[in-house]
Design an enzyme around this catalytic site. Structure first.
Site, PDB file in Angstrom:
ATOM      1  CG  ASP A 192      83.906  32.011  47.915  1.00 20.20           C
ATOM      2  OD1 ASP A 192      84.726  31.583  47.075  1.00 20.20           O
ATOM      3  OD2 ASP A 192      82.707  31.665  47.929  1.00 20.20           O
TER       4      ASP A 192
ATOM      5  CD  GLU B  71      81.089  34.358  36.480  1.00 21.21           C
ATOM      6  OE1 GLU B  71      81.812  34.309  37.491  1.00 21.21           O
ATOM      7  OE2 GLU B  71      80.938  35.396  35.797  1.00 21.21           O
TER       8      GLU B  71
END
Length: 247
Positions: free
Chosen positions: A128, A8
């Site tokens: 999500d 990330e």
């Protein structure tokens, strides 16, 4: 089951978010490209790069993502802020093995369907989920979709996979829960990739026995060193079926 070790990025640095907050990252002082090469050396078949800068419309980490694509030595799945067909195609043309699409699917599902048909096995649908709703805009906005209905909207589309993130588990740092992944895997004909619930190798061992789960992302646990990647990859391998012995 395929494990996707994940980097990330924010401002070109490897980070992890604290309870999903972009303004409170934990910074890992490691080289992103060398880290990606380490994933390959450990035996990973794929990896993912999530660009947190792209989620907020910035290109600060784009060059680092390109460096990882060129230098990792394994296919790279790119996620974060890919909200137009042109942006998706740009990453594919730059060598990304796959791109992850989330917000665009809630806004313009027809374009996403067309994109997936044009690039079969290169588009991943992101689902999500927070409190029973599909989120968009980097988890900031609630869509009108419930996750099962959202997945059914794309039934038969040739996605490479459906990336399901349990935001409740990820943000609250709860013990991993398989209930959401299990439910959505049963509702989908496309293999599910689980995100946000792997913290130990035991979580991986449980996931690989869930029907229609084809993979899992693992990120923070690698940087916190609570999971060893080589060991995790071994756990993710299918267990050999016992064969009866006949005399």
């Amino acid at each position: 089951m395929i494990l996707y070790p994940t980097i990330e990025l924010q401002n070109g640095r490897c980070v992890s978010l604290n309870r999903g907050r972009l303004d409170e990252p934990s910074v890992w002082h490691v080289d992103p490209v060398e880290t990606a090469r380490g994933f390959a050396a450990a035996g990973a078949q794929w990896m993912q790069v999530t660009d947190f800068d792209a989620i907020v419309g910035e290109e600060t980490s784009s060059a680092t993502v390109e460096d990882i694509i060129r230098g990792a030595g394994i296919p790279v799945q790119v996620a974060g802020g890919i909200r137009t067909r042109e942006h998706a195609e740009e990453w594919l043309n730059k060598g990304a093995g796959r791109v992850v699409i989330g917000t665009m699917a809630t806004r313009d599902p027809q374009t996403v369907k067309s994109l997936a048909k044009f690039y079969p096995d290169q588009i991943v649908l992101a689902v999500d989920v927070w409190q029973g709703q599909v989120m968009s805009e980097g988890w900031k906005s609630s869509s009108a979709f419930e996750p099962e209905a959202f997945i059914q909207e794309f039934d038969g589309v040739p996605f490479a996979g459906i990336l399901v993130t349990d935001i409740d588990a990820d943000v609250e740092d709860n013990d991993a829960s398989l209930s959401l992944v299990t439910t959505l895997a049963a509702a989908s004909r496309t293999p599910i990739v689980a995100s946000g619930i792997v913290r130990t190798t035991d979580d991986i061992a449980r996931l690989k026995y869930v029907s229609n789960v084809g993979g899992a992302l693992v990120s923070r646990s690698l940087f916190r060193k609570t999971i060893d990647l080589a060991e995790a990859l071994e756990v993710a391998q299918p267990s050999a079926d016992k064969v009866a012995e006949f005399i």
